[in-house]
Write a protein that holds these residues in place. Sequence first.
Motif, PDB file in Angstrom:
ATOM      1  N   GLN A   1     -18.946  46.554-113.002  1.00  0.00           N
ATOM      2  CA  GLN A   1     -18.075  47.193-111.989  1.00  0.00           C
ATOM      3  C   GLN A   1     -17.271  46.138-111.227  1.00  0.00           C
ATOM      4  O   GLN A   1     -16.069  46.271-111.009  1.00  0.00           O
ATOM      5  CB  GLN A   1     -18.919  47.984-110.978  1.00  0.00           C
ATOM      6  CG  GLN A   1     -19.497  49.271-111.542  1.00  0.00           C
ATOM      7  CD  GLN A   1     -20.642  49.820-110.679  1.00  0.00           C
ATOM      8  OE1 GLN A   1     -20.997  49.231-109.657  1.00  0.00           O
ATOM      9  NE2 GLN A   1     -21.230  50.921-111.111  1.00  0.00           N
TER      10      GLN A   1
ATOM     11  N   GLN B   1     -13.197  45.034-110.964  1.00  0.00           N
ATOM     12  CA  GLN B   1     -12.427  44.921-109.695  1.00  0.00           C
ATOM     13  C   GLN B   1     -11.852  43.513-109.500  1.00  0.00           C
ATOM     14  O   GLN B   1     -11.326  43.181-108.444  1.00  0.00           O
ATOM     15  CB  GLN B   1     -13.339  45.250-108.507  1.00  0.00           C
ATOM     16  CG  GLN B   1     -13.792  46.694-108.458  1.00  0.00           C
ATOM     17  CD  GLN B   1     -15.009  46.891-107.545  1.00  0.00           C
ATOM     18  OE1 GLN B   1     -15.288  46.065-106.676  1.00  0.00           O
ATOM     19  NE2 GLN B   1     -15.745  47.959-107.756  1.00  0.00           N
TER      20      GLN B   1
ATOM     21  N   GLU C   1     -12.094  42.333-100.608  1.00  0.00           N
ATOM     22  CA  GLU C   1     -10.798  42.790-101.145  1.00  0.00           C
ATOM     23  C   GLU C   1      -9.650  41.938-100.603  1.00  0.00           C
ATOM     24  O   GLU C   1      -8.711  41.616-101.331  1.00  0.00           O
ATOM     25  CB  GLU C   1     -10.564  44.261-100.777  1.00  0.00           C
ATOM     26  CG  GLU C   1     -11.354  45.210-101.645  1.00  0.00           C
ATOM     27  CD  GLU C   1     -11.424  46.618-101.064  1.00  0.00           C
ATOM     28  OE1 GLU C   1     -10.528  46.986-100.284  1.00  0.00           O
ATOM     29  OE2 GLU C   1     -12.400  47.328-101.379  1.00  0.00           O
TER      30      GLU C   1
END
Length: 296
Positions: A42, A46, A253
Amino acid sequence: MSLFNKSVSMFIDKVPPSTVAVFAKRYIAGPNLEDAVRVTKQLNAQGAMTTIDVLGEFVSNKEETEHFRDLAIKVLEAIDSHQLDANLSLKLTQMGLKLSKALCLDNIEKIFKRAKELGIFVRIDMEDSTCTDDTLEIYRNYRDEFNIGTVLQAYMRRTINDIEKLSDGRLNFRLCKGIYIEPRKIAYQEKDIVRDNYTYCLETLFKKKAYVGIATHDEYLVFHAERLIREYGLKRNEYEYQMLLGVDEELREIILSRGHRLRVYVPFGRDWLPYSIRRLKENPNLIKSALEGYLR
Ligand code: FDA
């Protein structure tokens, strides 16, 4: 630490493991290697890399160390077979450092050899100050033969001297603040001094052309690291940021969106309790908001 945080910290020591587990879930991939593989896939999707860690700190005999050694080798083989963008993190006490140094060396050599065959990097985590000398000596002795690195802790008064002493060879370090409780004679206690020492050590490492894993969720340090990366003209593949699974995903992020490489520390295993307690003590606000929600 505020009075509230101190009280929460003492409270965490007293709550039953089943309760800690409710809060701890976010920090751990799950009990099995498959969980670490799933979470890594996962994160890779990303744009983040991972380092996989087998949880388990208190080994009491040779057989237990061998169990963890074999599990670490299985991690390497899973990274290879699933083509994960990941490496391995390893604790020397789990390999038997406190039982027998010879046993520990025998275990880690087997892991290092398999990692070399598969072309995978291994990082030796840093534990409390009773392990620092051995950890740095082992890093020094094996760094030419194998693709390995270790960890430096900015709260340790000795760290800047350790950087100098190790400067006669390849330097590959994760730089973190340090998580274990150490006395004032050994470790800085003031948050601001630890921060200042972090940037001082980071700049010293960049000057020495070290590869650094900048491991922090402290945005002040993320900012100063970015400043130093620019000042020293580092290319994207000459450093990486590192963060723990379950901590400040927004910052993760932001760092990725600014074009940096970032690696997430992904622990898995059945021995999750000591690791989770350390993480929860770092973030008593998690308990606070849960209690507030409960009382509302
Ligand atoms: P700080 O503790 O000031 O945290 C900054 C902010 O991050 C907090 O205000 C909070 O918002 C958030 N945050 C921090 N911890 C959180 C948590 N548990 N849950 C939710 N939010 C949280 N230590 C060590 O001694 N040996 C080692 O080998 C390693 N290895 C390691 C690997 C990686 C990838 C990381 C990121 C960290 C480590 N550490 C470690 C732990 C490290 O020493 C340190 O304890 C933590 O990273 C917390 O320090 P920060 O720099 O994040 O600052």
